[in-house]
Design a protein around this motif. Sequence first.
Motif, PDB file in Angstrom:
ATOM      1  N   GLY A 284     -12.827  -3.127  16.306  1.00 39.23           N
ATOM      2  CA  GLY A 284     -12.514  -4.197  15.519  1.00 39.23           C
ATOM      3  C   GLY A 284     -11.792  -3.805  14.141  1.00 39.23           C
ATOM      4  O   GLY A 284     -11.896  -4.683  13.365  1.00 39.23           O
ATOM      5  N   LYS A 285     -11.422  -2.653  14.164  1.00 36.75           N
ATOM      6  CA  LYS A 285     -10.901  -2.254  12.863  1.00 36.75           C
ATOM      7  C   LYS A 285      -9.507  -2.382  12.718  1.00 36.75           C
ATOM      8  O   LYS A 285      -8.510  -2.519  13.933  1.00 36.75           O
ATOM      9  CB  LYS A 285     -11.218  -0.808  12.761  1.00 36.75           C
ATOM     10  N   PHE A 286      -8.822  -2.493  11.694  1.00 34.93           N
ATOM     11  CA  PHE A 286      -7.293  -2.700  11.682  1.00 34.93           C
ATOM     12  C   PHE A 286      -6.782  -1.268  11.259  1.00 34.93           C
ATOM     13  O   PHE A 286      -7.095  -0.437  10.293  1.00 34.93           O
ATOM     14  CB  PHE A 286      -7.038  -3.696  10.424  1.00 34.93           C
ATOM     15  N   VAL A 287      -5.648  -1.004  11.854  1.00 38.27           N
ATOM     16  CA  VAL A 287      -4.965   0.121  11.808  1.00 38.27           C
ATOM     17  C   VAL A 287      -3.579  -0.090  11.285  1.00 38.27           C
ATOM     18  O   VAL A 287      -2.849  -0.748  11.815  1.00 38.27           O
ATOM     19  CB  VAL A 287      -4.904   1.170  13.178  1.00 38.27           C
ATOM     20  N   ILE A 288      -3.202   0.684  10.106  1.00 39.18           N
ATOM     21  CA  ILE A 288      -2.047   0.499   9.530  1.00 39.18           C
ATOM     22  C   ILE A 288      -1.200   1.797   9.682  1.00 39.18           C
ATOM     23  O   ILE A 288      -1.623   2.691   9.458  1.00 39.18           O
ATOM     24  CB  ILE A 288      -1.943   0.010   8.072  1.00 39.18           C
ATOM     25  N   GLY A 289      -0.162   1.559  10.423  1.00 32.71           N
ATOM     26  CA  GLY A 289       0.686   2.902  10.895  1.00 32.71           C
ATOM     27  C   GLY A 289       1.784   2.953  10.119  1.00 32.71           C
ATOM     28  O   GLY A 289       2.769   2.118  10.286  1.00 32.71           O
ATOM     29  N   ASP A 290       2.052   4.301   9.335  1.00 31.88           N
ATOM     30  CA  ASP A 290       3.500   4.430   8.962  1.00 31.88           C
ATOM     31  C   ASP A 290       4.231   5.264  10.017  1.00 31.88           C
ATOM     32  O   ASP A 290       4.038   6.365  10.505  1.00 31.88           O
ATOM     33  CB  ASP A 290       3.223   5.605   7.698  1.00 31.88           C
TER      34      ASP A 290
ATOM     35  N   GLY B 155      10.421   2.417   2.056  1.00 29.42           N
ATOM     36  CA  GLY B 155       9.462   2.061   1.204  1.00 29.42           C
ATOM     37  C   GLY B 155       8.059   1.653   2.169  1.00 29.42           C
ATOM     38  O   GLY B 155       7.232   0.621   1.928  1.00 29.42           O
ATOM     39  N   LYS B 156       8.106   2.568   3.252  1.00 30.20           N
ATOM     40  CA  LYS B 156       7.056   2.013   4.055  1.00 30.20           C
ATOM     41  C   LYS B 156       5.669   2.352   3.490  1.00 30.20           C
ATOM     42  O   LYS B 156       4.686   1.761   3.893  1.00 30.20           O
ATOM     43  CB  LYS B 156       7.165   2.910   5.396  1.00 30.20           C
ATOM     44  N   SER B 157       5.730   3.493   2.618  1.00 27.65           N
ATOM     45  CA  SER B 157       4.467   3.959   1.827  1.00 27.65           C
ATOM     46  C   SER B 157       3.748   2.612   1.085  1.00 27.65           C
ATOM     47  O   SER B 157       2.655   2.235   1.297  1.00 27.65           O
ATOM     48  CB  SER B 157       4.355   5.013   1.244  1.00 27.65           C
ATOM     49  N   THR B 158       4.718   1.909   0.498  1.00 28.23           N
ATOM     50  CA  THR B 158       4.487   0.932  -0.499  1.00 28.23           C
ATOM     51  C   THR B 158       3.996  -0.235   0.311  1.00 28.23           C
ATOM     52  O   THR B 158       2.998  -1.101   0.152  1.00 28.23           O
ATOM     53  CB  THR B 158       5.660   0.407  -1.282  1.00 28.23           C
ATOM     54  N   ALA B 159       4.433  -0.355   1.461  1.00 23.65           N
ATOM     55  CA  ALA B 159       4.349  -1.546   2.445  1.00 23.65           C
ATOM     56  C   ALA B 159       2.851  -1.281   2.948  1.00 23.65           C
ATOM     57  O   ALA B 159       2.079  -2.530   3.104  1.00 23.65           O
ATOM     58  CB  ALA B 159       5.216  -1.753   3.685  1.00 23.65           C
ATOM     59  N   VAL B 160       2.310   0.014   3.209  1.00 24.75           N
ATOM     60  CA  VAL B 160       1.154  -0.001   3.761  1.00 24.75           C
ATOM     61  C   VAL B 160       0.181  -0.319   2.940  1.00 24.75           C
ATOM     62  O   VAL B 160      -0.847  -1.132   3.012  1.00 24.75           O
ATOM     63  CB  VAL B 160       0.954   1.482   4.155  1.00 24.75           C
TER      64      VAL B 160
END
Length: 213
Positions: A92-98, A14-19
């Motif tokens: 200063g950006k937020f990167v969310i990595g799968d 469920g990583k995609s949902t968590a992103v």
Amino acid sequence: MGAFIVLEGGEGAGKSTAVTVIREYLISKGVPPEDILETREPGGTEIAEKIRTILKEKNPREQLTSESELLLMYAARSQLVNCVIKPSVSQGKFVIGDRHDLSTVAYQGAGRGIPLDKIAAIRDLAIGSLTPDLTIVMDIEPEAGMRRARKRGDLDRFEVENIDFFHRIRNCFLEEAGKHPDRIKVVDAGQDLEHVKQDIIKTLENSGICSAG
């Protein structure tokens, strides 16, 4: 401020949902949507996506060796880290990595049996000392995760591995979380969706790195 937040876990965790949950949380804290990037590994740049195809597709004519798999993973990761992740966080950006580097420790290390010192040497060359600010391991029993994966459609080259492969991977994720409890957190991904979302949000709240606004 900026931060690099990574989702890890086995197949069907469920990583995609968590992103999506993390993105919505950041926006609720006042982070502009344009300052949030989502990446996936392997992939995330034009070159890295081409490497992803090689890594994921099943090729009956030629078996990809474990060593080639490892090198390709880091080739793709080097492109992503140096072309996207580092520049974005520095702005200063937020990167969310799968997925990120911990997946290599689990899949190519514990899964394939490649010694960790060899992985570390290649990591140092490819991405240097980059470490996510927060890693969330979406933990699920491999059997349950594979049931979810099969419902998505055709399985890729990794997903057709035997169940013992995935148990080694899961154990590795949990062991690494135990070694680094300050930056690697575990969420029970086998719960119902609402409880999973609540646990992710609680983890973000407790981390202190997502309070920008």
